[in-house]
Design a protein around this motif. Structure first.
Motif, short mmCIF file in Angstrom:
data_model
loop_
_atom_site.label_atom_id
_atom_site.label_comp_id
_atom_site.label_asym_id
_atom_site.label_seq_id
_atom_site.Cartn_x
_atom_site.Cartn_y
_atom_site.Cartn_z
N HIS A 42 37.48 11.90 35.98
CA HIS A 42 38.92 11.97 35.74
C HIS A 42 39.41 13.33 35.25
O HIS A 42 40.61 13.53 35.10
N GLU A 44 39.68 16.42 36.48
CA GLU A 44 40.57 17.23 37.30
C GLU A 44 41.99 16.67 37.30
O GLU A 44 42.98 17.42 37.29
N GLY A 45 42.10 15.34 37.31
CA GLY A 45 43.42 14.72 37.26
C GLY A 45 44.15 15.03 35.96
O GLY A 45 45.35 15.34 35.96
N GLN A 48 45.32 18.67 36.01
CA GLN A 48 46.53 18.86 36.79
C GLN A 48 47.77 18.36 36.05
O GLN A 48 48.86 18.95 36.14
N GLN A 49 47.61 17.26 35.30
CA GLN A 49 48.73 16.75 34.49
C GLN A 49 49.13 17.77 33.43
O GLN A 49 50.31 17.98 33.16
#
Length: 384
Positions: A42, A44-45, A48-49
């Motif tokens: 999780h 990378e997600g 990006q957030q």
């Protein structure tokens, strides 16, 4: 923000967290050893957030640590703070203005804090993220409480934010020419007389409450002589033929005895080896912090009392009289004396002081069992 969430920086942060395996889980219940696998899926997600400004932090699990009832800036250690205190009092400033900031972490105004952060940080993404952490709330006894003031105590961001808001206090004290020391929200100013102390206390209270919008705890704040004050667990005394020096504060001694009672309670059914390992872990950290104090005699008393507590634990572990007799014989106690003690109906604590048990379980016994020898350790620290 791009530098903050770079893969190199995040990997460095992850390794630092993994080194602290004893850290308790936060509000999500995730343990340190589970973190790397979770981030591989999780991470990378989340990254990006953070970059897009859509990340919403969870509430912080509050951890309340019980507190015992020139200046120093961000990054200095407690030892440096205490060393600076000694410098001031040895210069003749033996009256202490000790000001307690009432529930400091709960009272910081968010707008005022963010204005100070913005003086140094231009990136709007980071400013937005800090604001969201401030407003994310805290979890107290399983209930999430919204926060409109205060910093997230228990979060690693909190000490940094406390230094940011109190940096103005440092500069004001320096501008006035006061001798002072501050470590986080614990600060003291040093003056030469009671009259000067009362004047400084009054003017500083007006500044803290009027300009910084913080509350001074009147009951815990005072002006008193150095020998009647404590700082970061240390107290001060005048040697007969020497300068003012450090010793252990009475509350520090009470605290270490309480900890030893916890670690040597008879109700805790663990092996003596595991018990000693936990004691050693605590003692290494304790002596590493308090070694600047003059305490050789105190240490001898503390260790004597601790060994007696351990004798009590071991005697209970040898519960059967036949086991006790066999163990005492093996430790060199003569047969007749060993039989008397093994069959005694006296309590564990009383027998921990018995001459034969003391002889069998002497200092060398506990040293061979792995118990840290505090006096040599203290002497080693003092030589560094």
């Amino acid at each position: 923000m791009e530098q903050l969430v770079s893969k190199e920086n995040l990997e460095k942060a992850l390794k630092q967290i993994e080194r602290n395996k004893r850290k308790a889980p936060g509000i999500d219940g995730m343990r340190v050893e589970e973190l790397r696998e979770y981030l591989s899926e999780h991470g990378e997600g989340i990254r990006q957030q953070l970059l897009s400004g859509t990340y919403e932090p969870q509430a912080v699990k509050r951890v309340e640590i019980p507190k015992d009832g020139g200046g120093l800036r961000l990054g200095r250690s407690q030892h440096q703070a205490v060393k600076e205190t000694l410098k001031h009092v040895r210069d003749g400033k033996t009256w202490v203005v000790d000001m307690d900031l009432s529930k400091f972490f709960d009272r910081v105004n968010h707008d005022m804090l963010m204005a100070r952060v913005a003086r140094q940080v231009e990136d709007k993404g980071i400013l937005r993220l800090v604001r969201r952490y401030l407003e994310a709330g805290v979890m107290i006894h399983g209930i999430v409480v919204e926060t409109t003031v205060g910093t997230p105590q228990g979060d690693p961001l909190s000490p940094l934010l406390s230094n940011i808001i109190l940096d103005d206090l440092d500069k004001e004290l320096e501008r006035r020419g006061h001798a002072f020391v501050r470590y986080a929200d614990d600060f003291q100013a040093y003056v030469s007389s009671s009259r000067s102390g009362r004047r400084v206390m009054e003017s500083l209270q007006k500044y803290v409450e009027g300009t910084l919008k913080l509350k001074v705890n009147q009951e815990k704040s005072s002006v008193r002589r150095i020998r009647k004050t404590t700082y970061l667990g240390f107290s001060f005394y005048k040697k007969p033929r020497g300068p003012i020096s450090l010793r252990l504060a009475s509350k520090t001694l009470q605290k270490v005895r309480r900890k030893f009672r916890e670690l040597t309670t008879r109700r805790w059914s663990i092996s003596i080896e595991d018990r000693i390992q936990r004691i050693n872990q605590y003692l290494k950290g304790w002596i590493g912090y308090f070694y600047p104090a003059d305490m050789k005699t105190r240490l001898e008393r503390i260790m004597g009392w601790l060994r007696r507590r351990l004798r009590m634990c071991l005697w209970k572990q040898w519960k059967d009289p036949r086991t006790r007799l066999r163990k005492l014989r093996g430790l060199g106690v003569e047969d007749e004396e060993a039989r008397k003690v093994a069959g005694s109906r006296k309590g564990y604590w009383a027998l921990s002081l018995n001459q034969q048990i003391h002889k069998a379980l002497d200092n060398q016994y506990w040293s061979d069992a792995g118990l840290i020898q505090l006096i040599p350790t203290y002497s080693k620290y003092c030589r560094v």
